[in-house]
Design a protein around this motif. Structure first.
Motif, PDB file in Angstrom:
ATOM      1  N   GLU A   1       0.825  -1.200   0.000  1.00 25.62           N
ATOM      2  CA  GLU A   1       0.000   0.000   0.000  1.00 25.62           C
ATOM      3  C   GLU A   1       0.862   1.254   0.000  1.00 25.62           C
ATOM      4  OE1 GLU A   1      -4.222  -0.747   2.252  1.00 25.62           O
ATOM      5  OE2 GLU A   1      -2.524  -0.174   3.449  1.00 25.62           O
ATOM      6  N   CYS A   2       0.313   2.296  -0.632  1.00 21.18           N
ATOM      7  CA  CYS A   2       0.950   3.609  -0.551  1.00 21.18           C
ATOM      8  C   CYS A   2       0.119   4.434   0.422  1.00 21.18           C
ATOM      9  CB  CYS A   2       0.938   4.258  -1.924  1.00 21.18           C
ATOM     10  SG  CYS A   2      -0.728   4.434  -2.583  1.00 21.18           S
ATOM     11  N   GLU A   3       0.450   5.724   0.538  1.00 19.13           N
ATOM     12  CA  GLU A   3      -0.262   6.524   1.536  1.00 19.13           C
ATOM     13  C   GLU A   3      -1.751   6.682   1.211  1.00 19.13           C
ATOM     14  OE1 GLU A   3       2.127   7.940  -0.459  1.00 19.13           O
ATOM     15  OE2 GLU A   3       1.535   9.986  -1.051  1.00 19.13           O
TER      16      GLU A   3
ATOM     17  N   LEU B   1      -3.130  -2.180  -3.221  1.00 22.49           N
ATOM     18  CA  LEU B   1      -1.696  -2.414  -3.095  1.00 22.49           C
ATOM     19  C   LEU B   1      -1.055  -2.424  -4.477  1.00 22.49           C
ATOM     20  CD1 LEU B   1      -3.377  -4.298  -0.908  1.00 22.49           C
ATOM     21  CD2 LEU B   1      -1.086  -4.979  -0.238  1.00 22.49           C
ATOM     22  N   HIS B   2      -0.039  -1.579  -4.684  1.00 23.65           N
ATOM     23  CA  HIS B   2       0.660  -1.554  -5.969  1.00 23.65           C
ATOM     24  C   HIS B   2       1.469  -2.837  -6.141  1.00 23.65           C
ATOM     25  CE1 HIS B   2      -0.184   2.631  -7.049  1.00 23.65           C
ATOM     26  NE2 HIS B   2      -0.041   2.921  -5.772  1.00 23.65           N
ATOM     27  N   ILE B   3       1.254  -3.522  -7.264  1.00 21.68           N
ATOM     28  CA  ILE B   3       2.020  -4.745  -7.549  1.00 21.68           C
ATOM     29  C   ILE B   3       3.306  -4.347  -8.269  1.00 21.68           C
ATOM     30  CG2 ILE B   3       2.033  -6.956  -8.773  1.00 21.68           C
ATOM     31  CD1 ILE B   3      -0.990  -7.032  -8.508  1.00 21.68           C
TER      32      ILE B   3
ATOM     33  N   LYS C   1      -5.480   5.655 -12.289  1.00 19.21           N
ATOM     34  CA  LYS C   1      -4.361   6.345 -11.656  1.00 19.21           C
ATOM     35  C   LYS C   1      -4.502   6.349 -10.143  1.00 19.21           C
ATOM     36  CE  LYS C   1      -2.219   9.662 -14.703  1.00 19.21           C
ATOM     37  NZ  LYS C   1      -2.494  10.884 -15.430  1.00 19.21           N
ATOM     38  N   CYS C   2      -3.356   6.346  -9.479  1.00 12.91           N
ATOM     39  CA  CYS C   2      -3.369   6.472  -8.026  1.00 12.91           C
ATOM     40  C   CYS C   2      -2.842   7.862  -7.676  1.00 12.91           C
ATOM     41  CB  CYS C   2      -2.502   5.393  -7.403  1.00 12.91           C
ATOM     42  SG  CYS C   2      -2.520   5.432  -5.601  1.00 12.91           S
ATOM     43  N   SER C   3      -3.397   8.429  -6.609  1.00 10.34           N
ATOM     44  CA  SER C   3      -3.025   9.808  -6.243  1.00 10.34           C
ATOM     45  C   SER C   3      -1.550   9.928  -5.845  1.00 10.34           C
ATOM     46  CB  SER C   3      -3.919  10.293  -5.104  1.00 10.34           C
ATOM     47  OG  SER C   3      -3.809   9.422  -3.998  1.00 10.34           O
ATOM     48  N   CYS C   4      -0.892   8.790  -5.547  1.00  5.78           N
ATOM     49  CA  CYS C   4       0.498   8.841  -5.089  1.00  5.78           C
ATOM     50  C   CYS C   4       1.481   9.051  -6.241  1.00  5.78           C
ATOM     51  CB  CYS C   4       0.852   7.561  -4.347  1.00  5.78           C
ATOM     52  SG  CYS C   4       1.067   6.140  -5.431  1.00  5.78           S
ATOM     53  N   GLY C   5       1.034   8.850  -7.491  1.00  8.97           N
ATOM     54  CA  GLY C   5       1.915   9.041  -8.633  1.00  8.97           C
ATOM     55  C   GLY C   5       2.505   7.751  -9.186  1.00  8.97           C
ATOM     56  N   ARG C   6       2.386   6.660  -8.435  1.00  8.31           N
ATOM     57  CA  ARG C   6       2.899   5.380  -8.959  1.00  8.31           C
ATOM     58  C   ARG C   6       1.982   4.910 -10.077  1.00  8.31           C
ATOM     59  NH1 ARG C   6       3.638   5.456  -3.593  1.00  8.31           N
ATOM     60  NH2 ARG C   6       5.702   4.933  -2.735  1.00  8.31           N
ATOM     61  N   THR C   7       2.584   4.310 -11.110  1.00  9.61           N
ATOM     62  CA  THR C   7       1.766   3.858 -12.237  1.00  9.61           C
ATOM     63  C   THR C   7       1.477   2.366 -12.151  1.00  9.61           C
ATOM     64  OG1 THR C   7       3.834   3.594 -13.434  1.00  9.61           O
ATOM     65  CG2 THR C   7       2.580   5.597 -13.867  1.00  9.61           C
TER      66      THR C   7
HETATM   67 ZN    ZN Z   1      -0.575   4.721  -4.820  1.00  6.66          ZN
END
Ligand code: ZN
Length: 434
Positions: free
Chosen positions: A248-250, A255-257, A310-316
């Motif tokens: 997980e990110c913030e 959960l980003h794989i 998209k996720c707000s954290c910027g990870r793709t």
């Molecule tokens: Zn994220």
């Protein structure tokens, strides 16, 4: 918030596809040269690794599963000679038969990097003091976390299986800011803090990373409240990297794989049919960087969905939903199909119970009997019989109302069911025994 490896965690879809394809080809090449099991499969299915041109070609390769690994025990699935293996660990999983997992030096380096991503995603950095309360024994979780924590430069305390009282003393005196544990054990520590009459405000804890067993949003809220922390979920698999597959990110919204190391698919567990984004099914993973113990289209047994967008954290990197349960944990009794996570959801709402439980299914005189063992809080356990009876009736009633399932409830004392290594076994099905 910081991202540990922007180059890969924020990779563009086009670049990712190219990277995955190259890494997949070299993995298939390696296994076709070194693992008899895959040689036979590729020959039978007419698969030539050099001719794999698109990621969708992966679907032509049959699934592997825990059964495959058990048949290959101990070393038949290894793709390198043992002299290149620098670490061996085991997983007993939910079954009792062990498997052996090996890692080359490169594997350990990748693993360390992935755990550094996990920790950074939870806002952990070099100023943190990380208390790892996983068993350092044969299971991979503790050492995996340990290496990653050192890589981000934090101070690591290998608290391992020290008793709860000792854990709390260390937490207070060493000023731990991060706790890494099984979620159930986190609750047990929260209880011990209360028992030792320590004010959680006098501790320095701010983040908790919980894994090794399936847990719910309710439990997250409970852990956050009781320990005054932000609680994060992470995902791994002892057969691959555990932790280090997803985290997980913030945003705490899936959960980003780590898709630069694993190709995820979701399938219908009954038919094996591939499912789309948003559809719930079994997670299948292909490792594309592992050298010693690569797995192709491995059925994880974990039920989840892939989240698009998209996720707000910027990870793709794609996200997966919190694991809902395991295919082998889902049980059907008298025509009702139940996931243990549904039972957990109900228990966390009932005052006086801990979300620690075990379901035992037996056949008694041709009748299927479901027993639900539930841990209860110490106050209730030492209290009078009447309260215990009332609680039992309440649990039985709620389960019947919400799941249409008749259970016998047995209340057990706090701590009776807690596991430390790979979590509690939620379901024990004795129907087909003897
Ligand atoms: Zn994220």
């Amino acid at each position: 918030m910081t991202i540990w490896n922007k180059k890969f965690e924020c990779i563009s879809p086009g670049e990712l596809e190219q990277l995955q394809l190259e890494r997949l080809q070299s993995t298939l090449n390696r296994v076709s040269r070194n693992v008899v099991f895959y040689q036979k499969i590729f020959e039978r299915e007419g698969i030539i690794p050099e001719r794999i041109r698109e990621l969708s070609d992966l679907r032509r390769i049959p699934f592997t599963s825990r059964r495959t690994l058990r048949a290959a025990y101990p070393y038949d699935m290894f793709a390198v000679p043992l002299r290149e293996v620098v670490r061996l660990q085991t997983s007993s999983g939910t079954t009792q038969e062990p498997i052996v997992v090996g890692y080359t030096r490169n594997d350990v380096e990748h693993w360390t990097e992935l755990v550094a991503r996990v920790l950074t995603g939870a806002g952990i950095n070099r100023d943190d003091v990380i208390q790892i309360s996983f068993d350092y024994g044969l299971f991979p979780g503790a050492l995996g976390m340990h290496y990653g924590a050192e890589a981000v430069g934090a101070s690591v305390i290998p608290a391992s299986t020290a008793g709860s009282r000792r854990q709390i003393t260390v937490m207070r005196d060493f000023r731990s800011t991060v706790l890494i544990a099984a979620p159930g054990y986190g609750l047990r520590l929260a209880r011990m803090i209360r028992e030792m009459k320590i004010n959680p405000q006098d501790l320095f804890l701010r983040v908790g990373l919980f894994g090794a067993e399936t847990w719910s949003e309710n439990l997250r809220r409970e852990l956050e409240e009781r320990l005054r922390i932000k609680a994060y979920d992470f995902y791994g698999l002892s057969e691959l990297f555990n932790p280090g597959v997803a985290s997980e990110c913030e945003a705490q919204n899936g959960l980003h794989i780590f898709e630069d190391h694993f190709i995820p698919e979701i399938i219908d567990p009954g038919t094996g049919r591939p499912l789309d984004f948003g559809e719930e099914g079994e997670l299948v993973l292909t490792s594309i960087t592992k050298e010693a113990f690569p797995l192709i289209r491995y059925r994880t047994g974990d039920i989840t969905t892939l989240i698009k967008g998209k996720c707000s954290c910027g990870r793709t990197l794609v996200r997966m939903a919190r694991v809902k349960g395991r295919t082998d944990d889902m049980f059907s009794v008298l025509g009702v199909s139940v996931f243990p996570s549904q039972v957990e959801e109900i228990l966390t709402r009932i005052e006086g119970t801990e979300p620690h439980f075990q379901i035992r299914i037996d056949r008694e005189a041709d009748r299927e009997v479901v027993k639900l063992l539930v841990e209860i809080s110490p106050e209730i356990f030492s209290d009078e019989m009447k309260k215990m009876q009332k609680l039992k009736r309440e649990i039985k009633g709620e389960i019947y109302k919400l799941l249409d399932l008749e259970v016998e409830v047995k209340l057990v004392e706090p701590g009776a069911l807690i596991g430390r290594g790979e979590g509690v076994r939620r379901v024990i099905d004795n129907r087909n025994r003897g």
